[in-house]
Scaffold this active site. Structure first.
Site, PDB file in Angstrom:
ATOM      1  N   HIS A 100      -8.842  14.120  13.489  1.00 20.07           N
ATOM      2  CA  HIS A 100      -9.567  13.186  13.762  1.00 20.07           C
ATOM      3  C   HIS A 100      -9.217  11.674  14.023  1.00 20.07           C
ATOM      4  O   HIS A 100      -9.438  11.073  14.872  1.00 20.07           O
ATOM      5  CB  HIS A 100     -10.859  12.869  12.718  1.00 20.07           C
ATOM      6  N   GLU A 145      -8.742  16.352   7.509  1.00 20.93           N
ATOM      7  CA  GLU A 145      -7.398  16.600   8.044  1.00 20.93           C
ATOM      8  C   GLU A 145      -6.532  17.681   7.206  1.00 20.93           C
ATOM      9  O   GLU A 145      -6.678  17.818   6.001  1.00 20.93           O
ATOM     10  CB  GLU A 145      -6.847  15.122   7.707  1.00 20.93           C
TER      11      GLU A 145
END
Length: 167
Positions: free
Chosen positions: A51, A27
């Site tokens: 994600h 991330e």
């Protein structure tokens, strides 16, 4: 596959008008994060997402509100709608009645035992909703009558896991 998508989107000769891709291996900390590089970055008709779509601050805030509301609805009304691993039950609230929640083993005869206890207490059932999973049953019931007596009797039934009066 990513390179093929890139070429079709970038050249606009392929059949893709755009693409939304779940691509970040880790991330990013923000829009300016430099760790991950892909040829799809800065292409105007491409959306790159982390994600977990719920990673945005707005999504986390919405999830927090939703979970809090669900917990409040359960505590106040016995509502379990939207639960993942528990039977779904939600009855509208009726003023002036006792609301009882009863979690029990899902075996034959439980509802018969509950209704017998209600009848023996001289209570009158106004609404009753039962939902089950293979192992657990969940009953929400509104009735007029002595709630403490009913709750105490239900707690003595061998199949009862939890019984609680909400009024």
């Amino acid at each position: 596959a990513l390179a093929e998508v890139f070429e079709k989107v970038k050249s606009k000769k392929g059949r893709l008008a755009g693409a939304a891709v779940d691509v970040y291996p880790e991330e990013p900390e923000g829009n300016e994060a430099k760790g991950f590089v892909t040829p799809l970055q800065n292409v105007p008709n491409v959306i790159l997402t982390p994600h977990i779509g719920g990673s945005t601050l707005e999504a986390q805030e919405a999830i927090g509100r939703e979970v809090s509301t669900s917990l409040i609805n359960y505590a106040r009304n016995g509502a379990t709608t939207g639960s993942v691993n528990f039977p779904h039950v939600e009855l509208p609230v009726v003023e002036g009645l006792h609301r009882l929640i009863h979690v029990h083993q899902n075996v034959p005869g439980v509802l018969r035992d509950v209704n017998r206890i209600i009848a023996e207490a001289g209570a009158n059932i106004q609404a009753q909703m039962l939902s089950t999973t293979p192992d657990i049953g969940y009953l929400v019931m509104d009735f007029a009558g002595p709630s403490a007596q009913v709750t105490e009797a239900l707690l003595k039934v061998p199949t009862t896991i939890k019984a609680r009066s909400l009024t």
